[in-house]
Design an enzyme around this catalytic site. Structure first.
Site, PDB file in Angstrom:
ATOM      1  N   ARG A   1      -8.509   6.584   0.960  1.00 15.32           N
ATOM      2  CA  ARG A   1      -7.992   6.487  -0.413  1.00 15.32           C
ATOM      3  C   ARG A   1      -9.076   6.665  -1.470  1.00 15.32           C
ATOM      4  O   ARG A   1      -8.882   6.321  -2.632  1.00 15.32           O
ATOM      5  CB  ARG A   1      -7.264   5.154  -0.631  1.00 15.32           C
ATOM      6  N   LEU A   2     -10.214   7.232  -1.094  1.00 17.26           N
ATOM      7  CA  LEU A   2     -11.278   7.538  -2.063  1.00 17.26           C
ATOM      8  C   LEU A   2     -11.068   8.968  -2.569  1.00 17.26           C
ATOM      9  O   LEU A   2     -11.885   9.860  -2.354  1.00 17.26           O
ATOM     10  CB  LEU A   2     -12.656   7.363  -1.422  1.00 17.26           C
TER      11      LEU A   2
END
Length: 227
Positions: A196-197
């Site tokens: 989720r970066l």
């Protein structure tokens, strides 16, 4: 048996295809969008020109729907509609709109915020005449966004219009139908990444909330956002 909560919790995907560096993006959002749009086409993304248009009228309530992008250049992003439709009415009340594209096979999203303005009549005429005959008749027959009594009533009106115009006759564009061009003030390119970066690169005009933008190219300031 799985419940809807179980299913929604399990719907989690890791994004690992590509990255997006501010050093690699184009100088303007139009060039960057052109690059990504062509890649979406080459990747055979279904209807890569489908975009969510969000409008907000004087009541302050947002309304979103899918429309089709029909042209874009440094002047803006163009779509066509009935000016008397809900979206047309809301744009007349408040020209600030947003567009969003989601190209899932490429794990990419584009968000555009800007001002919608009617395009010239000649340009609307040219596009209208390029549409299939049935679509041109539908633009005349349909009182878009208004309550109608039935599907049969709508098809009856369409058939009446079909009888008015012969196959070879030019069907005139209704005055209440035409194009809008969205002139962007802010464009965000989102590339899914693992853990989720995600990568988020934003182009903005005018004042931005951080004076130390990563990069400035002409009128556009380019910077990275946290995911």
């Amino acid at each position: 048996m799985s419940t809807k909560k179980d299913i929604l919790r399990q719907l989690r995907k890791e994004y690992t295809l590509q990255g997006l560096s501010r050093r690699e993006v184009a100088p303007t959002p139009f060039q960057q969008f052109d690059n990504w749009f062509l890649e979406a086409w080459d990747a055979e993304v279904p209807e890569p020109n489908a975009m969510t248009l969000c409008t907000v009228g004087k009541a302050g309530k947002p309304s979103a729907r899918i429309v089709l992008l029909k042209d874009f250049d440094e002047g803006g992003f163009v779509f066509y509609t009935n000016y008397n439709s809900l979206k047309g009415q809301q744009i007349a009340e408040n020209p600030f709109v947003s567009l969003s594209f989601f190209w899932q096979p490429l794990e990419r999203q584009v968000r555009i915020e800007g001002i919608a303005e009617k395009i010239g009549a000649n340009e609307s005429d040219q596009y209208f005449q390029s549409r299939p005959r049935g679509s041109r008749l539908a633009a005349i027959a349909s009182p878009q966004s208004q309550v109608i009594e039935s599907r049969d009533w709508l098809e009856k009106i369409w058939r009446e219009q079909e009888n008015i115009f012969t196959e070879k006759e030019r069907i005139p564009r209704p005055e209440n139908w035409g194009g809008f061009s969205v002139k962007p003030e802010r464009v965000e390119f989102w590339q899914g990444r693992d853990n989720r970066l995600h990568d988020r690169i934003v182009y903005e005009t005018g004042e931005i909330y951080k004076a130390d933008a990563d990069k400035t190219t002409g009128q556009w300031r380019i910077h990275r956002l946290a995911p």
